[in-house]
Design a protein around this motif. Structure first.
Motif, PDB file in Angstrom:
ATOM      1  N   TYR A 143       0.747  -1.378   0.033  1.00 10.27           N
ATOM      2  CA  TYR A 143      -0.132   0.022  -0.123  1.00 10.27           C
ATOM      3  C   TYR A 143       0.654   1.259  -0.002  1.00 10.27           C
ATOM      4  CZ  TYR A 143      -3.744   3.214   1.306  1.00 10.27           C
ATOM      5  OH  TYR A 143      -4.736   4.358   1.367  1.00 10.27           O
ATOM      6  N   ASP A 144       1.806   1.406   0.918  1.00  8.84           N
ATOM      7  CA  ASP A 144       2.650   2.428   0.920  1.00  8.84           C
ATOM      8  C   ASP A 144       3.426   2.827  -0.171  1.00  8.84           C
ATOM      9  OD1 ASP A 144       2.018   1.981   3.494  1.00  8.84           O
ATOM     10  OD2 ASP A 144       3.772   1.695   4.512  1.00  8.84           O
ATOM     11  N   GLU A 145       4.135   1.882  -0.783  1.00  7.33           N
ATOM     12  CA  GLU A 145       4.786   1.652  -2.009  1.00  7.33           C
ATOM     13  C   GLU A 145       3.793   2.145  -3.471  1.00  7.33           C
ATOM     14  OE1 GLU A 145       7.903   2.605  -2.491  1.00  7.33           O
ATOM     15  OE2 GLU A 145       8.489   2.428  -0.182  1.00  7.33           O
ATOM     16  N   GLY A 146       2.841   1.473  -3.102  1.00  7.34           N
ATOM     17  CA  GLY A 146       1.798   1.520  -4.349  1.00  7.34           C
ATOM     18  C   GLY A 146       1.268   2.976  -4.428  1.00  7.34           C
ATOM     19  N   LYS A 147       1.265   3.437  -3.363  1.00  8.45           N
ATOM     20  CA  LYS A 147       0.557   4.955  -3.559  1.00  8.45           C
ATOM     21  C   LYS A 147       1.817   5.883  -3.943  1.00  8.45           C
ATOM     22  CE  LYS A 147      -3.742   4.820  -2.407  1.00  8.45           C
ATOM     23  NZ  LYS A 147      -4.824   5.263  -3.236  1.00  8.45           N
ATOM     24  N   ARG A 148       3.089   5.383  -3.325  1.00 11.83           N
ATOM     25  CA  ARG A 148       4.119   6.339  -3.865  1.00 11.83           C
ATOM     26  C   ARG A 148       4.352   6.332  -5.547  1.00 11.83           C
ATOM     27  NH1 ARG A 148       7.744   7.738   0.566  1.00 11.83           N
ATOM     28  NH2 ARG A 148       9.624   7.253  -0.620  1.00 11.83           N
ATOM     29  N   ILE A 149       4.127   5.076  -6.154  1.00 10.89           N
ATOM     30  CA  ILE A 149       4.381   5.007  -7.478  1.00 10.89           C
ATOM     31  C   ILE A 149       2.933   5.675  -8.214  1.00 10.89           C
ATOM     32  CG2 ILE A 149       3.240   2.588  -7.594  1.00 10.89           C
ATOM     33  CD1 ILE A 149       6.361   4.071  -9.747  1.00 10.89           C
ATOM     34  N   ALA A 150       1.922   5.569  -7.515  1.00 14.06           N
ATOM     35  CA  ALA A 150       0.525   6.179  -8.236  1.00 14.06           C
ATOM     36  C   ALA A 150       1.068   7.695  -8.221  1.00 14.06           C
ATOM     37  CB  ALA A 150      -0.404   5.926  -7.250  1.00 14.06           C
ATOM     38  N   GLU A 151       1.719   8.224  -7.183  1.00 11.41           N
ATOM     39  CA  GLU A 151       1.924   9.622  -7.166  1.00 11.41           C
ATOM     40  C   GLU A 151       3.134   9.987  -8.411  1.00 11.41           C
ATOM     41  OE1 GLU A 151       2.942  11.641  -3.848  1.00 11.41           O
ATOM     42  OE2 GLU A 151       1.213  10.960  -2.785  1.00 11.41           O
ATOM     43  N   THR A 152       4.097   9.068  -8.488  1.00  9.40           N
ATOM     44  CA  THR A 152       5.149   9.297  -9.475  1.00  9.40           C
ATOM     45  C   THR A 152       4.366   9.113 -10.825  1.00  9.40           C
ATOM     46  OG1 THR A 152       6.615   8.062  -8.151  1.00  9.40           O
ATOM     47  CG2 THR A 152       7.186   8.051 -10.652  1.00  9.40           C
ATOM     48  N   LEU A 153       3.609   8.345 -11.230  1.00  5.81           N
ATOM     49  CA  LEU A 153       2.840   8.146 -12.466  1.00  5.81           C
ATOM     50  C   LEU A 153       2.111   9.526 -12.748  1.00  5.81           C
ATOM     51  CD1 LEU A 153       1.322   4.433 -12.418  1.00  5.81           C
ATOM     52  CD2 LEU A 153       3.030   5.578 -14.178  1.00  5.81           C
ATOM     53  N   CYS A 154       1.229  10.038 -11.690  1.00  7.13           N
ATOM     54  CA  CYS A 154       0.776  11.248 -12.047  1.00  7.13           C
ATOM     55  C   CYS A 154       1.659  12.528 -12.669  1.00  7.13           C
ATOM     56  CB  CYS A 154       0.016  11.829 -10.679  1.00  7.13           C
ATOM     57  SG  CYS A 154      -1.518  10.633 -10.219  1.00  7.13           S
ATOM     58  N   PHE A 155       2.534  12.455 -11.721  1.00  7.23           N
ATOM     59  CA  PHE A 155       3.458  13.720 -12.307  1.00  7.23           C
ATOM     60  C   PHE A 155       4.361  13.475 -13.482  1.00  7.23           C
ATOM     61  CE2 PHE A 155       2.795  14.964  -7.878  1.00  7.23           C
ATOM     62  CZ  PHE A 155       2.471  16.348  -8.180  1.00  7.23           C
ATOM     63  N   ASP A 156       4.511  12.062 -13.885  1.00 12.12           N
ATOM     64  CA  ASP A 156       5.134  11.591 -15.253  1.00 12.12           C
ATOM     65  C   ASP A 156       3.994  12.116 -16.155  1.00 12.12           C
ATOM     66  OD1 ASP A 156       7.572  11.288 -14.343  1.00 12.12           O
ATOM     67  OD2 ASP A 156       7.096   8.951 -14.019  1.00 12.12           O
ATOM     68  N   TYR A 157       2.677  11.495 -16.012  1.00 15.30           N
ATOM     69  CA  TYR A 157       1.574  12.065 -17.088  1.00 15.30           C
ATOM     70  C   TYR A 157       1.494  13.579 -17.149  1.00 15.30           C
ATOM     71  CZ  TYR A 157      -0.273   7.664 -18.489  1.00 15.30           C
ATOM     72  OH  TYR A 157      -0.478   6.500 -19.272  1.00 15.30           O
ATOM     73  N   GLN A 158       1.532  14.152 -16.197  1.00 18.89           N
ATOM     74  CA  GLN A 158       1.966  15.823 -16.277  1.00 18.89           C
ATOM     75  C   GLN A 158       2.853  16.321 -17.063  1.00 18.89           C
ATOM     76  OE1 GLN A 158       2.930  18.364 -12.940  1.00 18.89           O
ATOM     77  NE2 GLN A 158       1.109  19.253 -13.050  1.00 18.89           N
ATOM     78  N   ARG A 159       4.212  15.541 -16.795  1.00 22.99           N
ATOM     79  CA  ARG A 159       5.116  16.264 -17.505  1.00 22.99           C
ATOM     80  C   ARG A 159       5.261  15.777 -18.874  1.00 22.99           C
ATOM     81  NH1 ARG A 159       7.958  15.646 -12.310  1.00 22.99           N
ATOM     82  NH2 ARG A 159       7.818  13.387 -12.504  1.00 22.99           N
ATOM     83  N   MET A 160       4.943  14.555 -19.365  1.00 28.78           N
ATOM     84  CA  MET A 160       4.887  14.001 -20.640  1.00 28.78           C
ATOM     85  C   MET A 160       3.807  14.371 -21.593  1.00 28.78           C
ATOM     86  SD  MET A 160       6.576  10.067 -20.427  1.00 28.78           S
ATOM     87  CE  MET A 160       6.645  10.103 -21.697  1.00 28.78           C
ATOM     88  N   HIS A 161       2.508  14.505 -20.933  1.00 25.26           N
ATOM     89  CA  HIS A 161       1.334  14.690 -21.486  1.00 25.26           C
ATOM     90  C   HIS A 161       0.413  15.737 -21.529  1.00 25.26           C
ATOM     91  CE1 HIS A 161       2.527  10.624 -22.945  1.00 25.26           C
ATOM     92  NE2 HIS A 161       2.261  10.006 -22.124  1.00 25.26           N
ATOM     93  N   ASP A 162       1.024  16.598 -20.334  1.00 26.66           N
ATOM     94  CA  ASP A 162       0.167  17.821 -19.922  1.00 26.66           C
ATOM     95  C   ASP A 162      -0.965  17.201 -19.297  1.00 26.66           C
ATOM     96  OD1 ASP A 162       2.162  19.695 -20.485  1.00 26.66           O
ATOM     97  OD2 ASP A 162       1.340  19.705 -22.694  1.00 26.66           O
ATOM     98  N   THR A 163      -1.145  16.020 -18.815  1.00 29.58           N
ATOM     99  CA  THR A 163      -2.439  15.665 -17.987  1.00 29.58           C
ATOM    100  C   THR A 163      -2.622  16.382 -16.795  1.00 29.58           C
ATOM    101  OG1 THR A 163      -1.997  13.554 -18.880  1.00 29.58           O
ATOM    102  CG2 THR A 163      -3.598  13.497 -16.930  1.00 29.58           C
ATOM    103  N   GLU A 164      -3.941  16.970 -16.654  1.00 32.71           N
ATOM    104  CA  GLU A 164      -4.137  18.023 -15.660  1.00 32.71           C
ATOM    105  C   GLU A 164      -4.453  16.962 -14.360  1.00 32.71           C
ATOM    106  OE1 GLU A 164      -7.034  21.920 -14.683  1.00 32.71           O
ATOM    107  OE2 GLU A 164      -7.280  20.739 -16.402  1.00 32.71           O
TER     108      GLU A 164
END
Length: 314
Positions: A143-164
């Protein structure tokens, strides 16, 4: 607005469904019912603005929506440790699939992250800038690391695809619709006390938590989604209580004669947990309004009615 809420039949998700439906918005509720319950949203079934879909977020889905509120993931230790691999898949693949959907349809995406990303913190209280102290191979890591990678994915999608994106870190939350057997401390204490059992405290009870009533939490979540803030932003009640103090508050409200017993502390259980909410105050103009004493009274009455209903049906 057309809203997709993953985990929409769960504890937090169903309260969010209520708020958005009451505001006249369209809501698609997505849930696989692992911890969610159809009964939590049954009052909206048949409403023209509401749609209920049974679906597991680890599988892709195609929908047309304006906003995605990604809440799907078991959040209590008993449930997320039941199948830790599935929990990790839900955090990674579920978030990946929902971010992919957000990218395709241009939806704004909110991730329900967690204070657990801070692990057993070495800084107290915890600001959003703190990077955490997490055991990557422990029983809570799914759970702890799962949510950490989920945050990582969010910011990578923001940086790569301008996802809001919007990322909120949720601290301990309680209120009606918690499951009686979910292993969380508030529901544990209340259910034990209502059944006339001794209240079980793990460890010596000196470990601390901060408890946010569900209505306050949902208000913070909506304000973050409606804001221009990306986050991460802590959403929780900064009032800090020891576990023993909580046990005594519950006991004294239900049956002052009950005993409080202790058992060994589970592995990797954090000793302190308290949010700094300066960012939420500054950028969202949000802070909790409901005191623990008031929220406990409401929650106790909810569980009292649930147990009465269960007994009547036995």
């Amino acid at each position: 607005m057309r809203n997709l809420i993953t985990g929409g039949a769960g504890f937090l998700g169903s309260h969010l469904v209520d708020r958005l439906m009451q505001a006249g918005e369209e809501v698609i509720c997505l849930d696989n019912y692992f911890t969610g319950r159809k009964a939590n949203v049954s009052n909206w079934i048949g409403h023209s603005n509401f749609e209920l879909i049974r679906h597991d977020v680890t599988e892709p889905i195609k929908l047309e929506v304006d906003r995605i509120w990604h809440l799907a993931c078991p959040a209590s230790p008993i449930h997320y440790q039941f199948n830790p691999i599935k929990t990790a898949k839900t955090s990674f693949l579920g978030t990946y699939n929902m971010l992919g959907l957000a990218r395709r349809v241009g939806a704004r995406f909110l991730l329900a992250s967690t204070s657990e990303i801070y692990g057993d913190p070495e800084i107290h209280p915890q600001p959003e800038s703190y990077r955490g102290c997490v055991n990557t191979i422990g029983i809570r890591s799914c759970y702890d690391e799962g949510k950490r990678i989920a945050e990582t994915l969010c910011f990578d999608y923001q940086r790569m695809h301008d996802t809001e994106i919007r990322v909120m870190r949720i601290f301990n939350t309680y209120g009606p619709r918690m499951l009686p057997d979910d292993g969380r401390v508030v529901s544990n204490f209340i259910v034990q006390a209502l059944r006339g059992e001794s209240i079980t405290v793990y460890g010596d009870g000196s470990q601390t938590r901060s408890f946010c009533y569900v209505d306050d939490l949902i208000e913070g979540m909506i304000r973050l989604m409606n804001s221009n803030e990306t986050g991460p932003i802590n959403i929780g009640n900064p009032g800090e209580f020891t576990i023993r103090q909580l046990a005594e508050l519950v006991r004294d409200r239900i049956n002052p004669d009950l005993k409080i017993i202790t058992k060994s502390l589970p592995k990797d259980d954090p000793l302190q947990r308290q949010p700094l909410i300066n960012l939420a105050k500054q950028h969202l103009h949000w802070e909790p309004k409901i005191a623990l004493s008031q929220g406990l009274d409401i929650t106790i009455e909810y569980f009292r009615e649930q147990l009465r209903h269960t007994s009547a049906n036995d």
